[in-house]
Design an enzyme around this catalytic site. Sequence first.
Site, PDB file in Angstrom:
ATOM      1  NE  ARG A   1      22.086 -35.808 -18.720  1.00  0.00           N
ATOM      2  CZ  ARG A   1      21.992 -37.027 -18.440  1.00  0.00           C
ATOM      3  NH1 ARG A   1      22.295 -38.081 -19.577  1.00  0.00           N
ATOM      4  NH2 ARG A   1      21.710 -37.571 -17.203  1.00  0.00           N
TER       5      ARG A   1
ATOM      6  CB  THR B   1      15.609 -32.067 -24.419  1.00  0.00           C
ATOM      7  OG1 THR B   1      16.793 -31.305 -24.071  1.00  0.00           O
ATOM      8  CG2 THR B   1      14.317 -30.947 -24.469  1.00  0.00           C
TER       9      THR B   1
ATOM     10  CG  ASP C   1      29.847 -33.978  -8.920  1.00  0.00           C
ATOM     11  OD1 ASP C   1      30.586 -33.081  -8.886  1.00  0.00           O
ATOM     12  OD2 ASP C   1      28.749 -33.856  -9.124  1.00  0.00           O
TER      13      ASP C   1
ATOM     14  CG  ASP D   1      29.362 -31.924  -5.369  1.00  0.00           C
ATOM     15  OD1 ASP D   1      29.177 -30.776  -6.287  1.00  0.00           O
ATOM     16  OD2 ASP D   1      28.432 -32.544  -5.457  1.00  0.00           O
TER      17      ASP D   1
HETATM   18  N1  URA Z   1      30.899 -36.453 -13.715  1.00  0.00           N
HETATM   19  C1  URA Z   1      31.496 -36.696 -12.415  1.00  0.00           C
HETATM   20  O1  URA Z   1      31.849 -35.545 -11.717  1.00  0.00           O
HETATM   21  N2  URA Z   1      31.577 -37.835 -11.932  1.00  0.00           N
HETATM   22  C2  URA Z   1      31.396 -38.976 -12.729  1.00  0.00           C
HETATM   23  O2  URA Z   1      31.596 -39.931 -12.026  1.00  0.00           O
HETATM   24  C3  URA Z   1      30.744 -38.812 -14.014  1.00  0.00           C
HETATM   25  C4  URA Z   1      30.390 -37.588 -14.288  1.00  0.00           C
END
Ligand code: URA
Length: 211
Positions: free
Chosen positions: A103, A107, A201, A204
């Site tokens: 993203r 924008t 995430d 991660d």
């Molecule tokens: N992307 C992720 O890695 N975790 C989320 O909770 C939302 C989007």
Amino acid sequence: MRVQVVDHPLVAHKLTQLRRVETPSNRFRELTKELVMLLSYEASETMATEPVEIQTPVTATTGTQLAGPKPLVVPILRAGLGMLDGMTAMIPTAEVGFLGMARDEETLNIITYAERLPDDLTGRHVFVLDPMLATGGTLAEAVRFLKRAGAAKVTCICLLAAPEGIERLRSEVSDLEIELFLGSIDEKLNEKAYIVPGLGDAGDRLYGLAD
Ligand code: URA
């Protein structure tokens, strides 16, 4: 748009292990692979097959094989890469293409920063891998991209989804033939667009940045 949550004790058990904050990245990767194998079993149920004449040690018989053209598996970079091993273990004849999407924070539009796909997807069944269906922006853009390239059917496999993301797909791309296979539909998105309760995430956690 078909939305199916794979309701199975093994999926529920493994997802719970995946969500735990103490699960280290090596185990997170193993669980992701195992979950994708379970989800892809369901997600592949509409793949085209054809009869094939074979010889067993005992007799000739008619078997079944996957019909052409070869399915295409497309992980969305970065976190979708963690799902690729499980998918190719289940469908070893699949071709693999890549889409890198992110993203633009100014924008808020989704930009495609990497694309490695066959030129013509006409008639192809494409499986898109993205562990987290959060806002739905990336997946909606990926589906539009693949349909523009000619894909006949797009099946998305996600470990977790937020209701907001599913609704966005419904409103933006439901005119296209797509299917969603999910490990779970969670409660909501939080203010940072993380899925709640979620797992954090996914990129991660897959690649050790959360350990
Ligand atoms: N992307 C992720 O890695 N975790 C989320 O909770 C939302 C989007």
